[in-house]
Design a protein around this motif. Structure first.
Motif, PDB file in Angstrom:
ATOM      1  N   MET A   1       0.847  -1.178   0.000  1.00 45.92           N
ATOM      2  CA  MET A   1       0.000   0.000   0.000  1.00 45.92           C
ATOM      3  C   MET A   1       0.894   1.243   0.000  1.00 45.92           C
ATOM      4  N   MET A   2       0.581   2.205  -0.854  1.00 48.72           N
ATOM      5  CA  MET A   2       1.386   3.415  -0.976  1.00 48.72           C
ATOM      6  C   MET A   2       0.692   4.575  -0.278  1.00 48.72           C
ATOM      7  N   HIS A   3       1.448   5.353   0.477  1.00 53.44           N
ATOM      8  CA  HIS A   3       0.914   6.520   1.161  1.00 53.44           C
ATOM      9  C   HIS A   3       1.359   7.778   0.440  1.00 53.44           C
ATOM     10  N   THR A   4       0.477   8.745   0.375  1.00 56.32           N
ATOM     11  CA  THR A   4       0.791  10.034  -0.237  1.00 56.32           C
ATOM     12  C   THR A   4       0.606  11.119   0.803  1.00 56.32           C
ATOM     13  N   THR A   5       1.565  12.018   0.883  1.00 56.50           N
ATOM     14  CA  THR A   5       1.453  13.149   1.798  1.00 56.50           C
ATOM     15  C   THR A   5       0.973  14.358   1.010  1.00 56.50           C
ATOM     16  N   VAL A   6      -0.093  14.970   1.496  1.00 57.57           N
ATOM     17  CA  VAL A   6      -0.659  16.159   0.865  1.00 57.57           C
ATOM     18  C   VAL A   6      -0.736  17.240   1.925  1.00 57.57           C
ATOM     19  N   GLY A   7      -0.429  18.476   1.560  1.00 52.97           N
ATOM     20  CA  GLY A   7      -0.521  19.571   2.521  1.00 52.97           C
ATOM     21  C   GLY A   7      -1.356  20.711   1.990  1.00 52.97           C
ATOM     22  N   TRP A   8      -2.113  21.300   2.865  1.00 53.21           N
ATOM     23  CA  TRP A   8      -2.879  22.508   2.549  1.00 53.21           C
ATOM     24  C   TRP A   8      -2.380  23.603   3.476  1.00 53.21           C
ATOM     25  N   HIS A   9      -2.307  24.807   2.963  1.00 49.94           N
ATOM     26  CA  HIS A   9      -1.934  25.950   3.784  1.00 49.94           C
ATOM     27  C   HIS A   9      -3.142  26.863   3.911  1.00 49.94           C
ATOM     28  N   VAL A  10      -3.486  27.201   5.128  1.00 48.23           N
ATOM     29  CA  VAL A  10      -4.589  28.128   5.391  1.00 48.23           C
ATOM     30  C   VAL A  10      -3.981  29.498   5.673  1.00 48.23           C
ATOM     31  N   GLU A  11      -4.446  30.505   4.969  1.00 48.63           N
ATOM     32  CA  GLU A  11      -4.013  31.876   5.214  1.00 48.63           C
ATOM     33  C   GLU A  11      -5.047  32.558   6.093  1.00 48.63           C
ATOM     34  N   MET A  12      -4.564  33.333   7.056  1.00 50.06           N
ATOM     35  CA  MET A  12      -5.454  34.041   7.973  1.00 50.06           C
ATOM     36  C   MET A  12      -5.038  35.506   7.993  1.00 50.06           C
ATOM     37  N   GLU A  13      -6.003  36.392   7.764  1.00 47.55           N
ATOM     38  CA  GLU A  13      -5.740  37.827   7.827  1.00 47.55           C
ATOM     39  C   GLU A  13      -6.720  38.460   8.799  1.00 47.55           C
ATOM     40  N   PHE A  14      -6.254  39.545   9.459  1.00 47.21           N
ATOM     41  CA  PHE A  14      -7.069  40.219  10.457  1.00 47.21           C
ATOM     42  C   PHE A  14      -7.194  41.704  10.141  1.00 47.21           C
ATOM     43  N   LEU A  15      -8.345  42.259  10.474  1.00 46.80           N
ATOM     44  CA  LEU A  15      -8.587  43.696  10.427  1.00 46.80           C
ATOM     45  C   LEU A  15      -9.118  44.058  11.806  1.00 46.80           C
ATOM     46  N   GLU A  16      -8.428  44.983  12.491  1.00 45.27           N
ATOM     47  CA  GLU A  16      -8.757  45.251  13.891  1.00 45.27           C
ATOM     48  C   GLU A  16      -8.895  46.737  14.170  1.00 45.27           C
ATOM     49  N   ASP A  17      -9.753  47.037  15.144  1.00 45.13           N
ATOM     50  CA  ASP A  17      -9.763  48.356  15.773  1.00 45.13           C
ATOM     51  C   ASP A  17      -9.854  48.113  17.285  1.00 45.13           C
ATOM     52  N   ASP A  18     -10.150  49.126  18.062  1.00 43.49           N
ATOM     53  CA  ASP A  18     -10.161  48.965  19.522  1.00 43.49           C
ATOM     54  C   ASP A  18     -11.240  48.003  20.026  1.00 43.49           C
ATOM     55  N   GLN A  19     -12.314  47.847  19.281  1.00 45.08           N
ATOM     56  CA  GLN A  19     -13.452  47.052  19.752  1.00 45.08           C
ATOM     57  C   GLN A  19     -13.680  45.771  18.954  1.00 45.08           C
ATOM     58  N   HIS A  20     -13.244  45.731  17.704  1.00 45.96           N
ATOM     59  CA  HIS A  20     -13.624  44.639  16.799  1.00 45.96           C
ATOM     60  C   HIS A  20     -12.406  43.999  16.147  1.00 45.96           C
ATOM     61  N   THR A  21     -12.517  42.707  15.925  1.00 47.36           N
ATOM     62  CA  THR A  21     -11.523  41.978  15.143  1.00 47.36           C
ATOM     63  C   THR A  21     -12.268  41.159  14.108  1.00 47.36           C
ATOM     64  N   ARG A  22     -11.876  41.331  12.863  1.00 50.37           N
ATOM     65  CA  ARG A  22     -12.435  40.532  11.774  1.00 50.37           C
ATOM     66  C   ARG A  22     -11.323  39.657  11.223  1.00 50.37           C
ATOM     67  N   ALA A  23     -11.648  38.406  10.946  1.00 52.85           N
ATOM     68  CA  ALA A  23     -10.672  37.458  10.409  1.00 52.85           C
ATOM     69  C   ALA A  23     -11.202  36.908   9.086  1.00 52.85           C
ATOM     70  N   VAL A  24     -10.285  36.683   8.170  1.00 46.51           N
ATOM     71  CA  VAL A  24     -10.601  36.008   6.914  1.00 46.51           C
ATOM     72  C   VAL A  24      -9.656  34.819   6.803  1.00 46.51           C
ATOM     73  N   ALA A  25     -10.235  33.634   6.623  1.00 47.01           N
ATOM     74  CA  ALA A  25      -9.459  32.412   6.422  1.00 47.01           C
ATOM     75  C   ALA A  25      -9.612  31.997   4.964  1.00 47.01           C
ATOM     76  N   LEU A  26      -8.501  31.606   4.357  1.00 50.08           N
ATOM     77  CA  LEU A  26      -8.513  31.214   2.950  1.00 50.08           C
ATOM     78  C   LEU A  26      -7.680  29.952   2.785  1.00 50.08           C
ATOM     79  N   VAL A  27      -8.232  28.968   2.089  1.00 47.76           N
ATOM     80  CA  VAL A  27      -7.470  27.773   1.742  1.00 47.76           C
ATOM     81  C   VAL A  27      -7.592  27.576   0.231  1.00 47.76           C
ATOM     82  N   ARG A  28      -6.440  27.350  -0.404  1.00 46.10           N
ATOM     83  CA  ARG A  28      -6.405  27.038  -1.834  1.00 46.10           C
ATOM     84  C   ARG A  28      -6.267  25.528  -1.954  1.00 46.10           C
TER      85      ARG A  28
END
Length: 91
Positions: free
Chosen positions: A1-28
Motif C-alpha cells: 500500500m502506498m501513502h501520499t502526503t498532501v498539505g494545505w496551507h490556510v491563510e489568515m488575515e485580520f482587520l482590527e480596531d479597539d473594539q472589533h476583530t475581523r478574520a478572513v481564512a482562505l485555503v487554496r
C-alpha cells in the motif's frame, strides 16, 4: 500500500480596531479552487484590550465556518459523483 502526503496551507488575515476583530481564512485546494470564510470578535467595553484574544476568537470562528464550507463542498462532490444524496458527514 502506498501513502501520499498532501498539505494545505490556510491563510489568515485580520482587520482590527479597539473594539472589533475581523478574520478572513482562505485555503487554496489542489484542484485550483479557493474556500474563504469570515469570523468576527467584539471586545466587551469592560474587558482589557487584548488584541491577540480577539484574533484567536475571530480566527476560530472563521476556521469553523471554513470547515462547514469544506463539508458542504465535499457533500456536493460525493453527490455529483454518485448521483445520489450522500449521508451526513459529522464533524
Amino acid at each position: 500500500m502506498m501513502h501520499t502526503t498532501v498539505g494545505w496551507h490556510v491563510e489568515m488575515e485580520f482587520l482590527e480596531d479597539d473594539q472589533h476583530t475581523r478574520a478572513v481564512a482562505l485555503v487554496r485546494l489542489p484542484d485550483g479552487s479557493e474556500v474563504r470564510a469570515h469570523g468576527h470578535a467584539t471586545r466587551h467595553h469592560t474587558d482589557s484590550n487584548q488584541p491577540r484574544v480577539g484574533e484567536e476568537i475571530a480566527a476560530a470562528r472563521a476556521l469553523n465556518e471554513l470547515a462547514m464550507q469544506l463539508l458542504t463542498k465535499a457533500h456536493g462532490e460525493i453527490d455529483q459523483a454518485s448521483g445520489r444524496t450522500s449521508h451526513p458527514i459529522h464533524v
